[in-house]
Design an enzyme around this catalytic site. Structure first.
Site, PDB file in Angstrom:
ATOM      1  N   HIS A   1       0.814  -1.227   0.000  1.00 18.50           N
ATOM      2  CA  HIS A   1       0.000   0.000   0.000  1.00 18.50           C
ATOM      3  C   HIS A   1       0.849   1.279   0.000  1.00 18.50           C
ATOM      4  CE1 HIS A   1      -0.106  -0.407   4.680  1.00 18.50           C
ATOM      5  NE2 HIS A   1       0.922   0.342   4.324  1.00 18.50           N
TER       6      HIS A   1
ATOM      7  N   HIS B   1      -1.794   5.068   9.510  1.00 21.78           N
ATOM      8  CA  HIS B   1      -0.425   5.566   9.720  1.00 21.78           C
ATOM      9  C   HIS B   1      -0.421   6.937  10.388  1.00 21.78           C
ATOM     10  CE1 HIS B   1      -0.107   2.657   6.413  1.00 21.78           C
ATOM     11  NE2 HIS B   1       1.180   2.572   6.637  1.00 21.78           N
TER      12      HIS B   1
ATOM     13  N   HIS C   1       9.778  -4.299   4.416  1.00 22.36           N
ATOM     14  CA  HIS C   1      10.279  -2.937   4.227  1.00 22.36           C
ATOM     15  C   HIS C   1      10.570  -2.281   5.569  1.00 22.36           C
ATOM     16  CE1 HIS C   1       5.914  -2.169   4.555  1.00 22.36           C
ATOM     17  NE2 HIS C   1       6.060  -0.843   4.538  1.00 22.36           N
TER      18      HIS C   1
ATOM     19  N   GLU D   1       3.489  -5.016   8.833  1.00 26.91           N
ATOM     20  CA  GLU D   1       2.167  -4.901   8.191  1.00 26.91           C
ATOM     21  C   GLU D   1       1.687  -6.258   7.673  1.00 26.91           C
ATOM     22  OE1 GLU D   1       2.630  -0.220   6.856  1.00 26.91           O
ATOM     23  OE2 GLU D   1       2.908  -1.765   5.351  1.00 26.91           O
TER      24      GLU D   1
HETATM   25  C1  DHB Z   1       6.189   3.195   2.100  1.00 28.84           C
HETATM   26  C2  DHB Z   1       5.626   1.970   2.465  1.00 28.84           C
HETATM   27  C3  DHB Z   1       4.532   1.944   3.338  1.00 28.84           C
HETATM   28  O1  DHB Z   1       3.944   0.797   3.776  1.00 28.84           O
HETATM   29  C4  DHB Z   1       3.997   3.114   3.840  1.00 28.84           C
HETATM   30  O2  DHB Z   1       2.911   3.036   4.637  1.00 28.84           O
HETATM   31  C5  DHB Z   1       4.567   4.328   3.488  1.00 28.84           C
HETATM   32  C6  DHB Z   1       5.669   4.379   2.630  1.00 28.84           C
HETATM   33  C7  DHB Z   1       7.343   3.252   1.139  1.00 28.84           C
HETATM   34  O3  DHB Z   1       7.913   2.218   0.767  1.00 28.84           O
HETATM   35  O4  DHB Z   1       7.687   4.369   0.719  1.00 28.84           O
HETATM   36 FE    FE Z   2       2.468   1.202   5.413  1.00 24.92          FE
END
Ligand code: DHB
Ligand code: FE
Length: 285
Positions: free
Chosen positions: A12, A59, A191, A238
């Site tokens: 997302h 978020h 991530h 997540e």
């Molecule tokens: C990114 C990934 C995310 O899950 C998010 O909520 C905000 C930014 C990213 O990879 O930039």
């Molecule tokens: Fe996110």
């Protein structure tokens, strides 16, 4: 009776919303990512959902660190988007289904999930970007948002999130209206956006997660939240939303389609589309 006709996990990332706003779908950076959704949309046309239950994490748009429910369920007729500071256009409100929401909430509380109920709820990129990807014409069916805290520790365990999904799966199956329900989990896969490991991606663990979400979700429940942070990055947690999504699929599940692409922004982006074979069989009958 309502039935769960499928499940879908997707990343997302806000940059996706920006790429959509700028029409960059054919750009070489974006094409391998967006092309994955062509097949997902064809699948949606086949399974024809009347409603969506979406597990995602807020978020900081609707909940902030001062008040952070572990699990919150929307019970509103519509959900507004708002500016999160990413420079994304504010999108039109998304339709809800308050009656369906309250039925799910009754089921959850009956199963001792003491959720926060939200008759007003702003929805952020984790909710609206997947809807844009799956229904680019803006014709998504009504959605029940289920926000899972993946932001401020302590977080619910993978085992707890799987049980949350199962409780919702049972509640959907006991809803009296004839309704075809799609369950979505957003976020992940690996991530990390900040700190010493910013940019961390773990393809091997992501592949394990895709396999286990598909065929053996119990295989993920012995991981602690700390294990997942270590293996998948601070925002990789997540994954909990995907685990909850999978919990709601109570039939025999098989993979319809998967796309995995590194990187989109800082994220190992993944799309996993799951058929619920019990529903398939009933539909064919
Ligand atoms: C990114 C990934 C995310 O899950 C998010 O909520 C905000 C930014 C990213 O990879 O930039
Ligand atoms: Fe996110």
């Amino acid at each position: 009776m309502a039935e769960v006709v499928g499940g879908l996990g997707t990343s997302h990332v806000p940059a996706i919303g920006n790429a959509i706003a700028k029409g960059l779908q054919q750009d070489p950076y974006w094409k391998p990512f967006f092309d994955g959704f062509i097949e997902a949309r064809a699948w949606l046309k086949r399974i024809k959902p009347d409603a969506v239950v979406m597990f995602y994490n807020d978020h900081g748009l609707n909940f902030f660190l001062d008040k952070m429910p572990t699990f919150a369920v929307g019970a509103a007729p519509q959900y507004n988007n708002a500016d999160e500071g990413w420079g994304l256009p504010v999108l039109r409100p998304c339709r809800g289904d308050a009656e369906f929401s309250w039925h799910l909430i009754e089921g959850l509380v009956g199963d001792e999930f003491d959720v926060t109920t939200c008759q007003e709820m702003l929805v952020d990129h984790a909710f609206v970007v997947p809807l844009q990807l799956l229904w680019p014409e803006g014709d998504a069916p009504p959605v029940v948002p289920v926000a899972v805290n993946t932001v401020q520790h302590p977080l619910a365990s993978p085992a707890r999130c799987l049980k949350l999904g199962r409780s919702i799966g049972r509640a959907i199956a006991s809803y009296k209206k004839d309704m075809r329900v799609l369950v979505i989990g957003t976020g992940g896969l690996s991530h990390q956006l900040d700190g010493a490991r910013a940019g961390f991606i773990n393809k091997e663990f992501d592949m394990e997660c895709i396999d286990k979400i598909t065929a053996n979700p119990e295989g993920l429940i012995n991981y602690t939240v700390d294990d997942i942070v270590r293996l998948s990055g601070t925002q990789g947690v997540e994954l909990l939303n995907w685990i909850a999504m999978r919990g709601a699929l109570l039939g025999r599940v098989s993979k319809a389609f998967c796309n995995y692409h590194i990187p989109i922004s800082n994220t190992a982006s993944a799309l996993l589309v799951l058929d619920n074979e019990a529903a398939e069989a009933r539909r064919a009958a």
